[in-house]
Design a protein around this motif. Sequence first.
Motif, mmCIF file in Angstrom:
data_model
loop_
_atom_site.group_PDB
_atom_site.id
_atom_site.type_symbol
_atom_site.label_atom_id
_atom_site.label_comp_id
_atom_site.label_asym_id
_atom_site.label_seq_id
_atom_site.Cartn_x
_atom_site.Cartn_y
_atom_site.Cartn_z
ATOM 1 N N GLY A 107 0.834 -1.203 0.000
ATOM 2 C CA GLY A 107 0.000 0.000 0.000
ATOM 3 C C GLY A 107 0.868 1.253 0.000
ATOM 4 O O GLY A 107 0.657 2.176 -0.804
ATOM 5 N N LEU A 158 -7.782 5.501 8.766
ATOM 6 C CA LEU A 158 -8.823 4.613 8.254
ATOM 7 C C LEU A 158 -8.562 3.171 8.642
ATOM 8 O O LEU A 158 -7.679 2.506 8.102
ATOM 9 N N THR A 183 -12.658 -1.453 9.282
ATOM 10 C CA THR A 183 -13.750 -2.072 10.059
ATOM 11 C C THR A 183 -14.461 -1.032 10.933
ATOM 12 O O THR A 183 -15.336 -1.387 11.723
ATOM 13 N N ALA A 197 -6.063 -3.165 2.157
ATOM 14 C CA ALA A 197 -5.816 -3.604 3.541
ATOM 15 C C ALA A 197 -5.993 -5.114 3.642
ATOM 16 O O ALA A 197 -6.858 -5.695 2.983
ATOM 17 N N PRO A 257 -1.554 -10.959 -6.117
ATOM 18 C CA PRO A 257 -0.128 -11.159 -5.863
ATOM 19 C C PRO A 257 0.149 -12.594 -5.436
ATOM 20 O O PRO A 257 -0.670 -13.227 -4.767
ATOM 21 N N VAL A 261 5.129 -11.656 -2.152
ATOM 22 C CA VAL A 261 5.716 -10.310 -2.207
ATOM 23 C C VAL A 261 6.345 -10.066 -0.835
ATOM 24 O O VAL A 261 5.751 -10.408 0.192
ATOM 25 N N THR A 315 6.858 -8.341 2.165
ATOM 26 C CA THR A 315 6.227 -7.276 2.961
ATOM 27 C C THR A 315 6.183 -7.740 4.423
ATOM 28 O O THR A 315 6.769 -8.765 4.763
ATOM 29 N N GLU A 316 5.428 -6.996 5.235
ATOM 30 C CA GLU A 316 5.332 -7.362 6.654
ATOM 31 C C GLU A 316 4.279 -8.432 6.905
ATOM 32 O O GLU A 316 4.137 -8.936 8.020
ATOM 33 N N MET A 317 3.502 -8.772 5.859
ATOM 34 C CA MET A 317 2.356 -9.645 6.093
ATOM 35 C C MET A 317 2.742 -11.026 6.619
ATOM 36 O O MET A 317 2.134 -11.530 7.558
#
Length: 273
Positions: free
Chosen positions: A2, A39, A42, A70, A163, A166, A168-170
């Motif tokens: 993002g 934002l 939820t 998100a 995707p 990738v 990322t922090e996920m």
Amino acid sequence: MGLATARELAGRGYHVLAGVRSVTDADRIRARNLEPVILDVTEPEQIEAVVARIANDPMGPKLTVLINNAGIAVNAPVETLPLDAWRHQFEVNLFGHIAVTQAMLPFLLGTHGRIVNVSSLGGRIAMGTYGAYAGAKFALEAVSDALRRELAPHGVSVVVIEPGGVTTEMTGHGIERARHFLETMTDDQRRRYGALVEAIIRQAAAFTASGVPADRAALVFATAATAGRPKTRYTIGRDAAMLTRLARILPDRALDRVLAANLRPHFSAAEAH
Ligand SMILES: NC(=O)c1ccc[n+]([C@@H]2O[C@H](COP(=O)([O-])OP(=O)(O)OC[C@H]3O[C@@H](n4cnc5c(N)ncnc54)[C@H](OP(=O)(O)O)[C@@H]3O)[C@@H](O)[C@H]2O)c1
């Protein structure tokens, strides 16, 4: 992804409203053309506040693209994942995006704008322990198809991004959650699924480490958001391109064998520990 996308689009001269969940993150990312807005998808009041920000814009209420990006990853076997965790996964990865889309559609109808929904390889293939994550992403794919067919006559396009791995922090956060759910299993459940969960954790870590850098993924997001005649779906990474194709053509049991073969090396590594 993002943040990388927000910076890419801001660099191209778009004014980007970037959703963040804390004032610290807002201060960290604020830049030329990049305006953070608080934002949590939820939280209905926070969605309303973003609507008000756009509606009251001094240059007039104009929104051309909405990117629903998100997401959180919740990995656990179907049997063991508590229902409130199932609901939370769907609240963030599906219902949150529907709520934001409903709120922003009046603006997008006015500009003949675009909605970009960030799905996943998990929106086309559901591996073991991905029931909740893939469930929400499969649903997002279906909602996107319905929305595309509803909105095409009204000049709003709907694009899905899928995707694969990738960086990322996920994955890091997802692994923490998977370990937490492993600890809350009964002994019986851990005997049934412990090795599977460990193997999936190792596979996800390997998948992400060798994944596409977020900056490169952001270029695909930017194409999806700005192309004159966008495709309905964009994959990111060779893994996603290949597996989404296989999922379309292989019978279920053949796909089961491909996925099991991919996971097997991580199983033996997990069992050796
Ligand atoms: N990375 C991959 O390999 C991969 C693969 C397939 C699909 N995807 C999808 O790509 C999207 C972006 O993920 P990423 O890899 O960039 O992960 P990430 O680095 O963890 O970013 C996810 C973002 O979502 C935000 N978020 C979480 N819950 C939220 C909520 N309730 N309201 C608003 N924002 C929320 C997080 O905010 P905080 O920073 O405040 O937590 C974070 O900024 C997700 O939809 C994910 O499912 C990722």
